[in-house]
Design an enzyme around this catalytic site. Structure first.
Site, PDB file in Angstrom:
ATOM      1  N   SER A   1      30.896 -18.273  45.256  1.00 28.01           N
ATOM      2  CA  SER A   1      31.823 -19.129  44.522  1.00 28.01           C
ATOM      3  C   SER A   1      31.054 -20.234  43.783  1.00 28.01           C
ATOM      4  O   SER A   1      31.218 -20.440  42.571  1.00 28.01           O
ATOM      5  CB  SER A   1      32.812 -19.723  45.540  1.00 28.01           C
ATOM      6  OG  SER A   1      33.515 -20.797  44.988  1.00 28.01           O
TER       7      SER A   1
ATOM      8  N   LYS B   1      29.781 -20.246  39.248  1.00 24.26           N
ATOM      9  CA  LYS B   1      30.034 -21.306  38.261  1.00 24.26           C
ATOM     10  C   LYS B   1      28.718 -21.876  37.735  1.00 24.26           C
ATOM     11  O   LYS B   1      28.585 -22.163  36.545  1.00 24.26           O
ATOM     12  CB  LYS B   1      30.898 -22.397  38.897  1.00 24.26           C
ATOM     13  CG  LYS B   1      32.315 -21.906  39.188  1.00 24.26           C
ATOM     14  CD  LYS B   1      33.118 -22.857  40.045  1.00 24.26           C
ATOM     15  CE  LYS B   1      32.759 -22.802  41.496  1.00 24.26           C
ATOM     16  NZ  LYS B   1      33.709 -23.316  42.449  1.00 24.26           N
TER      17      LYS B   1
ATOM     18  N   ASP C   1      36.793 -16.795  40.245  1.00 22.15           N
ATOM     19  CA  ASP C   1      36.555 -17.716  41.356  1.00 22.15           C
ATOM     20  C   ASP C   1      37.732 -18.651  41.535  1.00 22.15           C
ATOM     21  O   ASP C   1      38.104 -18.984  42.659  1.00 22.15           O
ATOM     22  CB  ASP C   1      35.264 -18.517  41.153  1.00 22.15           C
ATOM     23  CG  ASP C   1      35.106 -19.538  42.268  1.00 22.15           C
ATOM     24  OD1 ASP C   1      34.975 -19.106  43.419  1.00 22.15           O
ATOM     25  OD2 ASP C   1      35.176 -20.748  42.002  1.00 22.15           O
TER      26      ASP C   1
ATOM     27  N   HIS D   1      23.541 -29.321  42.100  1.00 25.66           N
ATOM     28  CA  HIS D   1      24.870 -29.144  42.689  1.00 25.66           C
ATOM     29  C   HIS D   1      24.829 -29.609  44.131  1.00 25.66           C
ATOM     30  O   HIS D   1      23.931 -29.239  44.883  1.00 25.66           O
ATOM     31  CB  HIS D   1      25.302 -27.670  42.652  1.00 25.66           C
ATOM     32  CG  HIS D   1      26.616 -27.455  43.346  1.00 25.66           C
ATOM     33  ND1 HIS D   1      27.819 -27.703  42.732  1.00 25.66           N
ATOM     34  CD2 HIS D   1      26.917 -27.078  44.611  1.00 25.66           C
ATOM     35  CE1 HIS D   1      28.804 -27.477  43.589  1.00 25.66           C
ATOM     36  NE2 HIS D   1      28.280 -27.093  44.743  1.00 25.66           N
TER      37      HIS D   1
ATOM     38  N   ARG E   1      41.744 -18.138  49.026  1.00 24.22           N
ATOM     39  CA  ARG E   1      40.976 -18.392  50.263  1.00 24.22           C
ATOM     40  C   ARG E   1      41.456 -19.663  50.947  1.00 24.22           C
ATOM     41  O   ARG E   1      41.522 -19.742  52.175  1.00 24.22           O
ATOM     42  CB  ARG E   1      39.479 -18.503  49.937  1.00 24.22           C
ATOM     43  CG  ARG E   1      38.847 -17.163  49.564  1.00 24.22           C
ATOM     44  CD  ARG E   1      37.456 -17.366  48.966  1.00 24.22           C
ATOM     45  NE  ARG E   1      36.588 -18.122  49.825  1.00 24.22           N
ATOM     46  CZ  ARG E   1      35.641 -18.977  49.390  1.00 24.22           C
ATOM     47  NH1 ARG E   1      35.441 -19.144  48.093  1.00 24.22           N
ATOM     48  NH2 ARG E   1      34.886 -19.627  50.237  1.00 24.22           N
TER      49      ARG E   1
HETATM   50  N1  URA Z   1      32.935 -25.106  46.755  1.00 25.93           N
HETATM   51  C1  URA Z   1      33.170 -24.047  45.950  1.00 25.93           C
HETATM   52  O1  URA Z   1      33.070 -24.156  44.731  1.00 25.93           O
HETATM   53  N2  URA Z   1      33.484 -22.880  46.518  1.00 25.93           N
HETATM   54  C2  URA Z   1      33.595 -22.698  47.859  1.00 25.93           C
HETATM   55  O2  URA Z   1      33.876 -21.596  48.303  1.00 25.93           O
HETATM   56  C3  URA Z   1      33.365 -23.805  48.690  1.00 25.93           C
HETATM   57  C4  URA Z   1      33.030 -25.000  48.093  1.00 25.93           C
END
Ligand code: URA
Length: 441
Positions: free
Chosen positions: A191, A195, A169, A90, A176
């Site tokens: 966050s 995932k 999320d 990621h 947010r």
């Molecule tokens: N990418 C995400 O998936 N979440 C965040 O809070 C910031 C970047």
């Protein structure tokens, strides 16, 4: 799903607990996350709590439980029973970051299974799905069964994250985004990791970017984000590590969706820019280390053409034609060097915003992307140029976009401009640091 929500909590108490600098209990965290996802906790209370977290932070236990509570609001995939070890990568995102495209087939060619659930880009950061969608016919949607069979047969799948992957999320991130509460390491880490843990991979390598084109603008912040995410993954049983990498200047020579696919195919064919090759190989080597796969050299595998074979198979398996011509924008404008010299700086953020304004990115999720739009870089930071030589070519579907892209380049770096010329350029390493798992405290 959490089916034991205790209705005794009061959102105001939870907000006050965090506002006053105390830690939240396991039960408070589970209740507020599930309650927010179900619409029981309203946006205004969740916004207040998110702001209290921005200001007060969370400890390692709280972040882990917050992450798990978000995972528990949806489905969790599990690829630990495949014949090959599963590993994913990621990136926190940056300008010209197309590394997933050569990395997924290269890791598969090295014997790993790569189950990557990706997203679409917003603002100046490109999304991996947008890049793949510039290939004619390619489909982002895969069921978990289709993912599993593609992993069994080919070893790599890159597809859209389903609606039910950590749904908490999705709603929290949207909140947010409009309440000034994105910039919190506990919230960003939970966050991203909710995932990735829900995706069911056994190992995960994080590419945490630092610099103007990244979320994290300095090394301290990037180290803390990397450490928080590595701890979260490790505590959840996913072998996790992070590379901290430079994002002060664009990665590779292409910024924009189809342009980045073209560059990725060049890398898979054994060419391409040195920085893309270096980072792809470094990240795959780390994936192999985490999964205990030895005696495979990713650089040799890339040179052998095996990764290109996997690329063709993975594109075809999702309906794409690996031989189809990629979209090309009909209009081009060239930016030339105003003087002889060395490109002292080429700012990632300035180039990223210019590419976005050319149509390579979107301002809201409903915007349509111009797949051929973007920027081709002919001379990078550190390269010597002569007056009048091409430095960039801008590509756009609509000629009226060029003026705003030029403005983005001119206004970057506090008005100094995205490209600075001088006599020499600083030698910035691409891989700056490595963060590995340590014992839980
Ligand atoms: N990418 C995400 O998936 N979440 C965040 O809070 C910031 C970047």
């Amino acid at each position: 799903m959490t089916d034991h929500i205790t209705p005794v909590f009061d959102a105001v108490d939870i907000i006050q607990t965090k506002r006053d600098g105390h830690s939240l209990s396991t039960e408070q965290i589970q209740w507020v996350i599930q309650g927010f996802t179900d619409g029981i906790v309203p946006d205004y209370q969740m916004s207040a709590l998110a702001m209290a977290i921005v200001l007060r932070g969370m400890n390692r236990r709280e972040i882990g439980e917050w992450t798990q509570a978000m995972i528990d609001t949806g489905d969790q995939l599990d690829f630990r029973t495949l014949d090959r070890p599963s590993a994913d990568k990621h990136s926190t995102g940056g300008v010209g970051d197309k590394i997933t495209l050569p990395l997924a087939p290269l890791a598969a060619a090295c014997g790993l299974a790569v189950p990557q659930l990706s997203g679409r880009g917003l603002a100046f950061t490109g999304g991996t799905l947008d890049k793949f969608e510039s290939i004619a016919g390619w489909q982002a949607d895969r069921t978990p069964e289709q993912m599993r069979s593609q992993l069994d047969e080919i070893g790599a799948v890159v597809c859209a994250a389903g609606e039910n992957l950590a749904p908490a999320d999705r709603v929290l991130y949207a909140l947010r985004d409009v309440t000034g509460t994105v910039e919190s390491i506990p919230l960003i880490a939970s966050s991203i990791m909710s995932k990735k843990i829900a995706e069911g991979t056994s190992a995960l390598v994080l590419d945490v970017k630092i610099g103007s084109g990244a979320f994290m603008k300095n090394l301290e912040q990037a180290r803390e984000l990397a450490r928080t995410m590595v701890d979260l993954g490790t505590d959840a049983g996913v072998a996790t590590s992070a590379l901290l990498t430079d994002m002060s200047t664009p990665l590779g020579n292409m910024v924009g969706n189809a342009l980045e696919v073209r560059e990725s195919v060049e890398v898979l064919a054994g060419g391409g820019p040195a920085d893309i090759v270096e980072l792809t190989v470094a990240l795959v080597a780390e994936m192999l280390r985490l999964t205990g796969v030895e005696d495979v050299d990713p650089a040799e595998m890339l040179a052998s053409g095996a990764a290109m074979d996997v690329w063709r198979a993975m594109v075809s398996a999702q309906g794409g034609d690996p031989d189809a011509d990629l979209p090309v924008s009909p209009h081009q404008q060239v930016v030339t060097a105003p003087r002889d010299g060395v490109i002292e700086k080429m700012d990632a953020l300035g180039v990223g915003i210019a590419a976005w304004r050319l149509g390579a990115g979107r301002a809201s999720l409903d915007d349509v992307i111009a797949h051929g739009a973007g920027i081709e870089i002919h001379a990078k930071q550190g390269d010597r140029v002569r007056a009048g030589e091409p430095v960039l070519t801008m590509h756009a579907d609509d000629e009226t976009r060029f003026a705003r892209a030029h403005e983005a380049l001119a206004e970057a770096c506090g008005g100094k401009g995205a490209i600075a010329y001088g006599d020499s350029a600083p030698d910035v390493p691409l891989v700056i640091d490595h963060v590995v798992a340590e014992e839980s405290s």
